[in-house]
Design a protein around this motif. Structure first.
Motif, PDB file in Angstrom:
ATOM      1  N   UNK A   1      -5.921  11.279  -1.989  1.00  0.00           N
ATOM      2  CA  UNK A   1      -6.496  11.331  -0.648  1.00  0.00           C
ATOM      3  C   UNK A   1      -5.920  10.229   0.231  1.00  0.00           C
ATOM      4  N   UNK A   2      -5.888   9.009  -0.294  1.00  0.00           N
ATOM      5  CA  UNK A   2      -5.377   7.878   0.475  1.00  0.00           C
ATOM      6  C   UNK A   2      -3.936   8.127   0.904  1.00  0.00           C
ATOM      7  N   UNK A   3      -3.122   8.601  -0.030  1.00  0.00           N
ATOM      8  CA  UNK A   3      -1.713   8.848   0.303  1.00  0.00           C
ATOM      9  C   UNK A   3      -1.549  10.090   1.175  1.00  0.00           C
ATOM     10  N   UNK A   4      -2.420  11.091   0.982  1.00  0.00           N
ATOM     11  CA  UNK A   4      -2.371  12.270   1.835  1.00  0.00           C
ATOM     12  C   UNK A   4      -2.730  11.950   3.277  1.00  0.00           C
TER      13      UNK A   4
ATOM     14  N   UNK B   1      -2.284   8.992   4.665  1.00  0.00           N
ATOM     15  CA  UNK B   1      -1.157   8.222   5.199  1.00  0.00           C
ATOM     16  C   UNK B   1      -0.063   9.172   5.714  1.00  0.00           C
ATOM     17  N   UNK B   2       0.171  10.276   4.983  1.00  0.00           N
ATOM     18  CA  UNK B   2       1.161  11.267   5.417  1.00  0.00           C
ATOM     19  C   UNK B   2       0.726  11.963   6.700  1.00  0.00           C
ATOM     20  N   UNK B   3      -0.597  11.969   6.950  1.00  0.00           N
ATOM     21  CA  UNK B   3      -1.135  12.584   8.160  1.00  0.00           C
ATOM     22  C   UNK B   3      -1.509  11.542   9.212  1.00  0.00           C
ATOM     23  N   UNK B   4      -0.920  10.369   9.101  1.00  0.00           N
ATOM     24  CA  UNK B   4      -1.040   9.287  10.085  1.00  0.00           C
ATOM     25  C   UNK B   4      -2.464   8.735  10.222  1.00  0.00           C
ATOM     26  N   UNK B   5      -3.169   8.617   9.094  1.00  0.00           N
ATOM     27  CA  UNK B   5      -4.465   7.937   9.057  1.00  0.00           C
ATOM     28  C   UNK B   5      -4.426   6.921   7.921  1.00  0.00           C
ATOM     29  N   UNK B   6      -4.809   5.691   8.236  1.00  0.00           N
ATOM     30  CA  UNK B   6      -4.714   4.604   7.264  1.00  0.00           C
ATOM     31  C   UNK B   6      -6.096   4.177   6.793  1.00  0.00           C
ATOM     32  N   UNK B   7      -6.304   4.239   5.469  1.00  0.00           N
ATOM     33  CA  UNK B   7      -7.464   3.628   4.840  1.00  0.00           C
ATOM     34  C   UNK B   7      -7.081   3.325   3.400  1.00  0.00           C
ATOM     35  N   UNK B   8      -8.064   2.897   2.590  1.00  0.00           N
ATOM     36  CA  UNK B   8      -7.752   2.528   1.218  1.00  0.00           C
ATOM     37  C   UNK B   8      -8.908   2.957   0.327  1.00  0.00           C
ATOM     38  N   UNK B   9      -8.854   2.544  -0.933  1.00  0.00           N
ATOM     39  CA  UNK B   9      -9.922   2.843  -1.887  1.00  0.00           C
ATOM     40  C   UNK B   9     -10.409   1.557  -2.519  1.00  0.00           C
TER      41      UNK B   9
ATOM     42  N   UNK C   1       7.798   5.268  16.963  1.00  0.00           N
ATOM     43  CA  UNK C   1       6.745   5.409  17.951  1.00  0.00           C
ATOM     44  C   UNK C   1       5.604   6.300  17.519  1.00  0.00           C
ATOM     45  N   UNK C   2       5.571   6.719  16.253  1.00  0.00           N
ATOM     46  CA  UNK C   2       4.498   7.574  15.746  1.00  0.00           C
ATOM     47  C   UNK C   2       3.221   6.767  15.603  1.00  0.00           C
ATOM     48  N   UNK C   3       2.112   7.213  16.194  1.00  0.00           N
ATOM     49  CA  UNK C   3       0.853   6.480  16.089  1.00  0.00           C
ATOM     50  C   UNK C   3       0.118   6.803  14.792  1.00  0.00           C
ATOM     51  N   UNK C   4      -0.426   5.780  14.170  1.00  0.00           N
ATOM     52  CA  UNK C   4      -1.248   5.921  12.976  1.00  0.00           C
ATOM     53  C   UNK C   4      -2.643   5.387  13.282  1.00  0.00           C
ATOM     54  N   UNK C   5      -3.648   6.182  12.982  1.00  0.00           N
ATOM     55  CA  UNK C   5      -5.030   5.763  13.204  1.00  0.00           C
ATOM     56  C   UNK C   5      -5.425   4.747  12.136  1.00  0.00           C
ATOM     57  N   UNK C   6      -5.774   3.543  12.561  1.00  0.00           N
ATOM     58  CA  UNK C   6      -6.114   2.477  11.628  1.00  0.00           C
ATOM     59  C   UNK C   6      -7.615   2.501  11.358  1.00  0.00           C
ATOM     60  N   UNK C   7      -7.984   2.996  10.189  1.00  0.00           N
ATOM     61  CA  UNK C   7      -9.384   3.038   9.780  1.00  0.00           C
ATOM     62  C   UNK C   7      -9.653   2.030   8.666  1.00  0.00           C
ATOM     63  N   UNK C   8      -8.807   1.027   8.564  1.00  0.00           N
ATOM     64  CA  UNK C   8      -8.895   0.104   7.430  1.00  0.00           C
ATOM     65  C   UNK C   8      -8.954  -1.371   7.812  1.00  0.00           C
ATOM     66  N   UNK C   9      -8.256  -1.772   8.857  1.00  0.00           N
ATOM     67  CA  UNK C   9      -8.016  -3.194   9.094  1.00  0.00           C
ATOM     68  C   UNK C   9      -9.162  -3.865   9.838  1.00  0.00           C
TER      69      UNK C   9
ATOM     70  N   UNK D   1       0.836  -1.191   0.000  1.00  0.00           N
ATOM     71  CA  UNK D   1       0.000   0.000   0.000  1.00  0.00           C
ATOM     72  C   UNK D   1       0.878   1.252   0.000  1.00  0.00           C
ATOM     73  N   UNK D   2       0.343   2.334  -0.557  1.00  0.00           N
ATOM     74  CA  UNK D   2       0.846   3.696  -0.420  1.00  0.00           C
ATOM     75  C   UNK D   2       2.107   3.971  -1.248  1.00  0.00           C
ATOM     76  N   UNK D   3       2.204   5.218  -1.691  1.00  0.00           N
ATOM     77  CA  UNK D   3       3.388   5.643  -2.434  1.00  0.00           C
ATOM     78  C   UNK D   3       4.627   5.563  -1.552  1.00  0.00           C
ATOM     79  N   UNK D   4       4.449   5.884  -0.261  1.00  0.00           N
ATOM     80  CA  UNK D   4       5.518   5.697   0.724  1.00  0.00           C
ATOM     81  C   UNK D   4       5.109   4.518   1.604  1.00  0.00           C
ATOM     82  N   UNK D   5       5.668   3.328   1.386  1.00  0.00           N
ATOM     83  CA  UNK D   5       5.233   2.146   2.135  1.00  0.00           C
ATOM     84  C   UNK D   5       5.297   2.371   3.642  1.00  0.00           C
TER      85      UNK D   5
END
Length: 425
Positions: free
Chosen positions: A375-378, A380-388, A45-53, A25-29
């Motif tokens: 949007x998906x990659x943007x 991810x850069x803002x620490x929120x994970x989802x897909x299309x 240690x950066x937290x990413x909000x998982x809105x996908x899994x 996933x993502x331009x930046x894996x």
């Protein structure tokens, strides 16, 4: 000379060891090293909000599930050709969530295996082999079921016994009739080619097609059509099952239908490799008489402990109600966001399964695929994970762990607002 980054070294190692078939996933894996609840953490240690899994349906590393797995693994783990209470205890609990007509449970290690087995059962019961699925469906990766997974695109050849029908889009009162007409036309085409229909198989939220959930009840006419043709209805609950839609424990229940077979995937064990199906006894009979089902570790004691612990958490934390309430709040918040951003064409979904369709023009509903990728990659850069998802990959696919809260929904919407604003600018 510039030193290679840790990410580039990892990518090179991955390509060398795993080969070209895997995709990221993502331009930046993204490289998570730890999970907890609705969060994934990278090495810094950066937290990413998982809105996908959705697979980790009760949250990453849920302590009750982890403890159940560890306790059973330290005691006994073996195959299902020995007697064991765990598989029977879990089967009773699972069947209790289903309509009474569904009386047998069978376990596998993945949803693909479950859908593969469902088709074997359907073929034995009906004597036919024709399978009807939606035009951009995904049902698994085994050779027998990948040929009925057109969302795999150029990587798969659709089987000669498979017919594709349009997904039930529109969300109006005629949705069910249009979908049933497509199923009836597919049945007629199968028969015209000398193929007896065996089954209609659908993911009951049509997630790969673009997430179509309304109006409730629209599946009834299509199910009646396949039954009239002598086939069975297979509800693929790998993604919508286990309380995700909020309105019901299983997606098919929203439509007032009783499937002949229900298949489930790894959300059953919060990501532990356990899956399975439930089936009407009369539909299972012919397969049981003519075939010997064997799955070395499908339903093993550790898998059953994990699955039972997931049911514990769903019940004790009232996660179906949480999915209903937080999912409704999230959809309302996203719809309000759509009033400020022309890129948002429609927000739809049920419970904790939400689709945000992005369009270039609301009047023509032209899919905004390139912007969806941005949007998906943007995010991810803002620490929120989802897909299309969807045939044009222009529908944001939001299906977080069921422990998602209103605060998490607010954060998702805030970050999405930022990304949409940046794209508009």
């Amino acid at each position: 000379m510039t030193e290679p980054s840790p990410t580039s070294e990892l990518l090179a190692r991955r390509a060398r060891l795993l080969g070209p078939a895997y995709r990221l996933f993502y331009e930046q894996p993204f490289h998570p090293v730890r999970g907890e609840g609705v969060w994934l953490f990278d090495a810094a240690g950066t937290p990413y909000l998982d809105a996908y899994n959705n697979v980790v349906c009760v949250g990453h590393a849920h302590p009750h599930v982890v403890e159940a797995i560890a306790r059973q693994a330290a005691t006994l783990n073996t195959h299902t050709r020995y007697l064991h209470d765990g598989i029977l205890d879990y089967a009773e609990r699972l069947l209790a969530t289903m309509p009474a007509a569904l009386g047998h449970a069978t376990f596998t290690c993945s949803g693909s295996e479950a859908n593969d087995l469902a088709m074997r059962i359907a073929t034995a019961h009906t004597g036919g082999k024709g399978l009807i699925v939606t035009r951009f469906a995904y049902h698994g990766v085994t050779s027998a079921i990948a040929c009925a997974s057109p969302s795999l695109g150029k990587f798969v050849q659709i089987g000669e016994h498979v017919r594709l029908v349009d997904a039930p889009s529109g969300g109006d009162d005629d949705t069910g009739r249009r979908f049933a007409d497509g199923v009836s036309a597919a049945i007629a085409d199968l028969r015209a080619h000398g193929i007896a229909p065996a089954a209609l198989m659908v993911d009951t939220v049509f997630s790969s097609d673009g997430i179509f959930t309304g109006p409730t009840g629209f599946l009834r006419e299509a199910v009646e059509a396949i039954h009239a043709a002598g086939g069975v209805f297979i509800a693929d609950e790998v993604q919508p099952g286990f309380a995700r839609t909020g309105e019901a424990f299983w997606g098919f229940m929203r439509h007032g239908v009783v499937p002949d077979i229900v298949t489930m995937g790894k959300p059953m064990g919060n990501g532990h490799p356990v899956a399975g199906l439930v089936v009407k006894p009369e539909v299972m009979r012919a397969f049981g008489q003519t075939s010997r089902y064997f799955n070395t570790f499908g339903g093993n004691p550790v898998s059953m402990a994990a699955a039972s612990a997931v049911l514990d958490v769903i019940e004790q934390q009232d996660l179906q109600r949480n999915a209903l309430r937080v999912g409704r709040y999230l959809r309302e918040s996203l719809a309000a966001l759509g009033q400020r951003h022309a890129l948002v064409g429609e927000v739809r979904g049920a419970g904790m399964f939400v689709g945000v369709e992005l369009v270039d023009d609301r009047s023509t509903r032209t899919p905004a695929a390139a912007d969806a990728a941005r949007v998906v990659n943007g995010l991810r850069e803002r620490q929120v994970l989802l897909s299309a998802t969807g045939e044009h990959a222009n529908v944001l696919k939001i299906r977080p762990p069921l422990v998602f809260t209103r605060e998490h929904a607010d954060l998702l919407v805030q970050r999405l607002d930022e990304v949409l604003t940046a794209i508009a600018g």
